[in-house]
Write a protein that holds these residues in place. Structure first.
Motif, PDB file in Angstrom:
ATOM      1  N   GLU A  61      39.352  47.733  30.617  1.00 26.16           N
ATOM      2  CA  GLU A  61      40.014  47.851  31.911  1.00 26.16           C
ATOM      3  C   GLU A  61      40.005  49.326  32.314  1.00 26.16           C
ATOM      4  O   GLU A  61      40.407  50.171  31.523  1.00 26.16           O
ATOM      5  N   ALA A  74      37.358  46.008  35.734  1.00 23.54           N
ATOM      6  CA  ALA A  74      37.050  45.750  34.335  1.00 23.54           C
ATOM      7  C   ALA A  74      35.545  45.886  34.160  1.00 23.54           C
ATOM      8  O   ALA A  74      34.768  45.594  35.072  1.00 23.54           O
ATOM      9  N   ASP A 102      44.956  37.559  30.560  1.00 18.13           N
ATOM     10  CA  ASP A 102      43.865  38.383  31.108  1.00 18.13           C
ATOM     11  C   ASP A 102      42.544  37.904  30.511  1.00 18.13           C
ATOM     12  O   ASP A 102      42.077  38.391  29.488  1.00 18.13           O
ATOM     13  N   ASP A 143      35.706  38.899  37.030  1.00 18.58           N
ATOM     14  CA  ASP A 143      35.723  40.318  37.413  1.00 18.58           C
ATOM     15  C   ASP A 143      34.432  40.807  38.068  1.00 18.58           C
ATOM     16  O   ASP A 143      33.986  41.928  37.813  1.00 18.58           O
TER      17      ASP A 143
END
Length: 155
Positions: A61, A74, A102, A143
Motif C-alpha cells: 500500500e 496499492a 483488505d 486495485d
C-alpha cells in the motif's frame, strides 16, 4: 555590447549543435550495438528464489490519500517477470495487508487464466507452465489501474 536576442540566438545555435553531435554519436554506435547483440547470446536470470523461475510477489500500500487522487494506491512489489516458453513458473503471492478485509488478487486472462483472491495476511503459492509466447498482464481486480504487472514469455 550584444543584444539579448543575439545572445539567445547564439545560445540556441550552440545547443542545437551539441544535440546534433550527441545524436550523431548515438547513430554511429547503433550498428555496433546491434551487431554485438546479434553475435552474443543473452542470459535471462530470474528474481532471487530457491530455484529458477521462482518469484516472490508482495502487495504494498502506498502512503497517499486515495480519495483525493481518485485511484487505488496499492502495487505489486514485482512488476516484470521474464521467462521462456516451456518454463515452469512458481509464484509465491503474499497479501501483506494487516486488515483481513483488505483483499488483493493475482489475476491473469487467457491463456494463463487464473484468479487467486487473498484476504489480508494470507499467502498462496502456485505454479504454471509458460506455454504461450507473448506479453501478458497480471493485475489485482480490486486495485486497478495501479496494481498491475507484466509477464513476458520469450520463445
Amino acid at each position: 555590447m550584444m543584444s539579448t536576442d543575439t545572445l539567445d540566438a547564439k545560445r540556441a545555435i550552440k545547443v542545437t549543435f551539441m544535440v546534433l553531435i550527441v545524436f550523431s554519436g548515438f547513430m554511429l554506435l547503433m550498428p555496433t550495438v546491434i551487431m554485438a547483440s546479434n553475435q552474443s547470446s543473452v542470459t535471462e536470470i530470474s528474481a532471487p528464489g530457491l530455484k529458477t523461475n521462482e518469484y516472490y510477489i508482495f502487495t504494498q500500500e502506498l502512503n497517499a490519500d486515495e480519495e483525493k487522487l481518485g485511484v487505488s494506491l496499492a502495487v505489486y512489489t514485482l512488476t516484470n517477470i521474464i521467462v521462456h516458453k516451456g518454463d515452469n513458473v512458481t509464484i509465491h503471492f503474499y497479501n501483506t495487508a494487516d486488515d483481513v478485509k483488505d483483499r488483493h488478487t493475482f489475476s491473469m486472462q487467457s491463456p494463463y487464466k487464473m484468479n487467486y483472491d487473498l484476504a489480508g495476511g494470507e499467502n498462496k503459492t502456485f505454479t504454471f507452465k509458460a506455454d504461450t509466447v507473448g506479453g501478458f498482464t497480471y493485475y489485482c481486480t480490486y486495485d486497478l489501474p495501479s496494481m498491475i504487472g507484466h509477464l513476458e514469455v520469450l520463445p
